[in-house]
Write a protein that holds these residues in place. Structure first.
Motif, PDB file in Angstrom:
ATOM      1  N   TYR A  70       0.826  -1.207   0.000  1.00 32.35           N
ATOM      2  CA  TYR A  70       0.000   0.000   0.000  1.00 32.35           C
ATOM      3  C   TYR A  70       0.858   1.254   0.000  1.00 32.35           C
ATOM      4  N   ILE A  71       1.905   1.268   0.799  1.00 36.50           N
ATOM      5  CA  ILE A  71       2.788   2.437   0.852  1.00 36.50           C
ATOM      6  C   ILE A  71       3.453   2.656  -0.494  1.00 36.50           C
ATOM      7  N   PHE A  72       3.974   1.574  -1.102  1.00 32.06           N
ATOM      8  CA  PHE A  72       4.612   1.712  -2.411  1.00 32.06           C
ATOM      9  C   PHE A  72       3.635   2.282  -3.434  1.00 32.06           C
ATOM     10  N   ASN A  73       2.421   1.728  -3.470  1.00 32.40           N
ATOM     11  CA  ASN A  73       1.432   2.206  -4.438  1.00 32.40           C
ATOM     12  C   ASN A  73       1.081   3.672  -4.197  1.00 32.40           C
ATOM     13  N   GLU A  74       0.957   4.050  -2.942  1.00 35.63           N
ATOM     14  CA  GLU A  74       0.634   5.442  -2.609  1.00 35.63           C
ATOM     15  C   GLU A  74       1.771   6.373  -3.014  1.00 35.63           C
ATOM     16  N   LEU A  75       3.006   5.985  -2.701  1.00 37.89           N
ATOM     17  CA  LEU A  75       4.163   6.784  -3.113  1.00 37.89           C
ATOM     18  C   LEU A  75       4.222   6.922  -4.627  1.00 37.89           C
ATOM     19  N   ASP A  76       4.045   5.814  -5.317  1.00 34.77           N
ATOM     20  CA  ASP A  76       4.095   5.825  -6.775  1.00 34.77           C
ATOM     21  C   ASP A  76       3.025   6.758  -7.337  1.00 34.77           C
ATOM     22  N   HIS A  77       1.827   6.696  -6.785  1.00 33.64           N
ATOM     23  CA  HIS A  77       0.730   7.555  -7.244  1.00 33.64           C
ATOM     24  C   HIS A  77       1.054   9.029  -7.005  1.00 33.64           C
ATOM     25  N   VAL A  78       1.507   9.350  -5.806  1.00 34.63           N
ATOM     26  CA  VAL A  78       1.810  10.747  -5.467  1.00 34.63           C
ATOM     27  C   VAL A  78       2.912  11.295  -6.362  1.00 34.63           C
ATOM     28  N   TYR A  79       3.985  10.525  -6.535  1.00 29.56           N
ATOM     29  CA  TYR A  79       5.085  11.011  -7.363  1.00 29.56           C
ATOM     30  C   TYR A  79       4.702  11.098  -8.834  1.00 29.56           C
ATOM     31  N   ASN A  80       3.945  10.134  -9.325  1.00 31.92           N
ATOM     32  CA  ASN A  80       3.497  10.213 -10.716  1.00 31.92           C
ATOM     33  C   ASN A  80       2.637  11.448 -10.945  1.00 31.92           C
ATOM     34  N   GLU A  81       1.825  11.786  -9.954  1.00 32.29           N
ATOM     35  CA  GLU A  81       0.992  12.989 -10.050  1.00 32.29           C
ATOM     36  C   GLU A  81       1.869  14.242 -10.211  1.00 32.29           C
ATOM     37  N   HIS A  82       2.919  14.348  -9.397  1.00 35.98           N
ATOM     38  CA  HIS A  82       3.821  15.505  -9.471  1.00 35.98           C
ATOM     39  C   HIS A  82       4.664  15.494 -10.737  1.00 35.98           C
ATOM     40  N   LEU A  83       5.078  14.328 -11.159  1.00 32.76           N
ATOM     41  CA  LEU A  83       5.977  14.227 -12.308  1.00 32.76           C
ATOM     42  C   LEU A  83       5.261  14.357 -13.645  1.00 32.76           C
ATOM     43  N   SER A  84       3.977  14.060 -13.672  1.00 33.92           N
ATOM     44  CA  SER A  84       3.248  14.059 -14.949  1.00 33.92           C
ATOM     45  C   SER A  84       3.261  15.428 -15.617  1.00 33.92           C
ATOM     46  N   GLU A  85       3.311  16.512 -14.842  1.00 31.21           N
ATOM     47  CA  GLU A  85       3.337  17.847 -15.462  1.00 31.21           C
ATOM     48  C   GLU A  85       4.619  18.090 -16.250  1.00 31.21           C
ATOM     49  N   PHE A  86       5.641  17.249 -16.029  1.00 35.33           N
ATOM     50  CA  PHE A  86       6.895  17.357 -16.769  1.00 35.33           C
ATOM     51  C   PHE A  86       7.018  16.282 -17.840  1.00 35.33           C
ATOM     52  N   GLY A  87       5.950  15.482 -18.035  1.00 30.18           N
ATOM     53  CA  GLY A  87       5.984  14.398 -19.009  1.00 30.18           C
ATOM     54  C   GLY A  87       6.719  13.174 -18.489  1.00 30.18           C
ATOM     55  N   LEU A  88       6.899  13.091 -17.171  1.00 29.10           N
ATOM     56  CA  LEU A  88       7.640  11.994 -16.556  1.00 29.10           C
ATOM     57  C   LEU A  88       6.723  11.122 -15.706  1.00 29.10           C
ATOM     58  N   ASN A  89       7.216   9.937 -15.377  1.00 29.85           N
ATOM     59  CA  ASN A  89       6.618   9.099 -14.343  1.00 29.85           C
ATOM     60  C   ASN A  89       7.767   8.670 -13.439  1.00 29.85           C
ATOM     61  N   THR A  90       7.476   7.894 -12.412  1.00 27.94           N
ATOM     62  CA  THR A  90       8.547   7.546 -11.472  1.00 27.94           C
ATOM     63  C   THR A  90       9.679   6.779 -12.164  1.00 27.94           C
ATOM     64  N   SER A  91       9.349   5.913 -13.104  1.00 32.15           N
ATOM     65  CA  SER A  91      10.398   5.143 -13.785  1.00 32.15           C
ATOM     66  C   SER A  91      11.300   6.043 -14.624  1.00 32.15           C
ATOM     67  N   SER A  92      10.710   6.928 -15.424  1.00 29.85           N
ATOM     68  CA  SER A  92      11.539   7.793 -16.269  1.00 29.85           C
ATOM     69  C   SER A  92      12.322   8.794 -15.420  1.00 29.85           C
ATOM     70  N   PHE A  93      11.705   9.294 -14.348  1.00 31.83           N
ATOM     71  CA  PHE A  93      12.413  10.201 -13.447  1.00 31.83           C
ATOM     72  C   PHE A  93      13.621   9.504 -12.823  1.00 31.83           C
ATOM     73  N   LEU A  94      13.407   8.310 -12.281  1.00 32.48           N
ATOM     74  CA  LEU A  94      14.512   7.586 -11.652  1.00 32.48           C
ATOM     75  C   LEU A  94      15.590   7.227 -12.669  1.00 32.48           C
ATOM     76  N   ALA A  95      15.175   6.876 -13.877  1.00 28.62           N
ATOM     77  CA  ALA A  95      16.150   6.555 -14.922  1.00 28.62           C
ATOM     78  C   ALA A  95      17.012   7.767 -15.241  1.00 28.62           C
ATOM     79  N   LEU A  96      16.390   8.928 -15.432  1.00 30.37           N
ATOM     80  CA  LEU A  96      17.158  10.140 -15.721  1.00 30.37           C
ATOM     81  C   LEU A  96      18.079  10.490 -14.559  1.00 30.37           C
ATOM     82  N   ALA A  97      17.581  10.356 -13.337  1.00 27.68           N
ATOM     83  CA  ALA A  97      18.406  10.640 -12.164  1.00 27.68           C
ATOM     84  C   ALA A  97      19.574   9.665 -12.079  1.00 27.68           C
TER      85      ALA A  97
END
Length: 170
Positions: free
Chosen positions: A35-62
């Motif tokens: 549940y925590i992982f899913n919630e974190l993933d959802h929250v971060y995807n929400e913030h990252l989507s305005e940049f055209g990113l998701n958690t996977s692409s963000f982490l990959a770029l980082a």
């Protein structure tokens, strides 16, 4: 508390009542991780989507940014860092190349291998997004004291070591 989790926990309580010996607390904690992982993933995807990113692409770029001074990384190392399959890394890399954030180049050490490199646009994007995510992380941990963060880190590392030993013994 998440209503779905409460529903799950109530179900576990019913099972534990019928089956003595069930490690109820540990079963609940295992599910809480999901549940925590899913919630974190959802929250971060929400913030990252305005940049055209998701958690996977963000982490990959980082990861590519942090990998070395040349900002290059082998796709297999990226897969290990992201805990992702070769297929998912290929799909992710294709998306990042299409977006202009990453380029594929032959490896300097082994021409049979490929290295992923940040493009100037990818570097600009990740450097723009990192401070936003850092603020979000600070907010996320605001309810924890520094000592609690250290203790949770210690406990999670202990759990990871135990899981790795269990995996190696299987």
């Amino acid at each position: 508390m998440n209503l779905d989790f409460i529903y799950f926990e109530n179900g576990i309580d019913r099972i534990a009542g019928r089956l003595p010996g069930m490690p109820r607390d540990r079963v609940v904690i295992n599910r809480l991780f999901v549940y925590i992982f899913n919630e974190l993933d959802h929250v971060y995807n929400e913030h990252l989507s305005e940049f055209g990113l998701n958690t996977s692409s963000f982490l990959a770029l980082a990861m590519i940014l942090m990998s070395n001074e040349e900002n290059r990384l082998n796709p297999s190392h990226l897969g290990e860092a992201l805990v992702a399959s070769r297929t998912n890394v290929t799909r992710l890399t294709d998306d990042m190349v299409r977006s202009g954030w990453v380029s594929r180049k032959p490896s300097m050490q082994d021409r049979r291998r490929v290295e992923l490199s940040l493009t100037p646009d990818g570097r600009t994007l990740i450097l723009k997004v990192l401070p936003i995510i850092w603020r979000r992380i600070e907010q996320q941990w605001a309810d924890f004291s520094p000592a609690e963060v250290v203790e949770l880190d210690r406990l999670l590392r202990k759990m990871l070591e135990g899981l790795q030993r269990f995996k190696a013994a299987s």
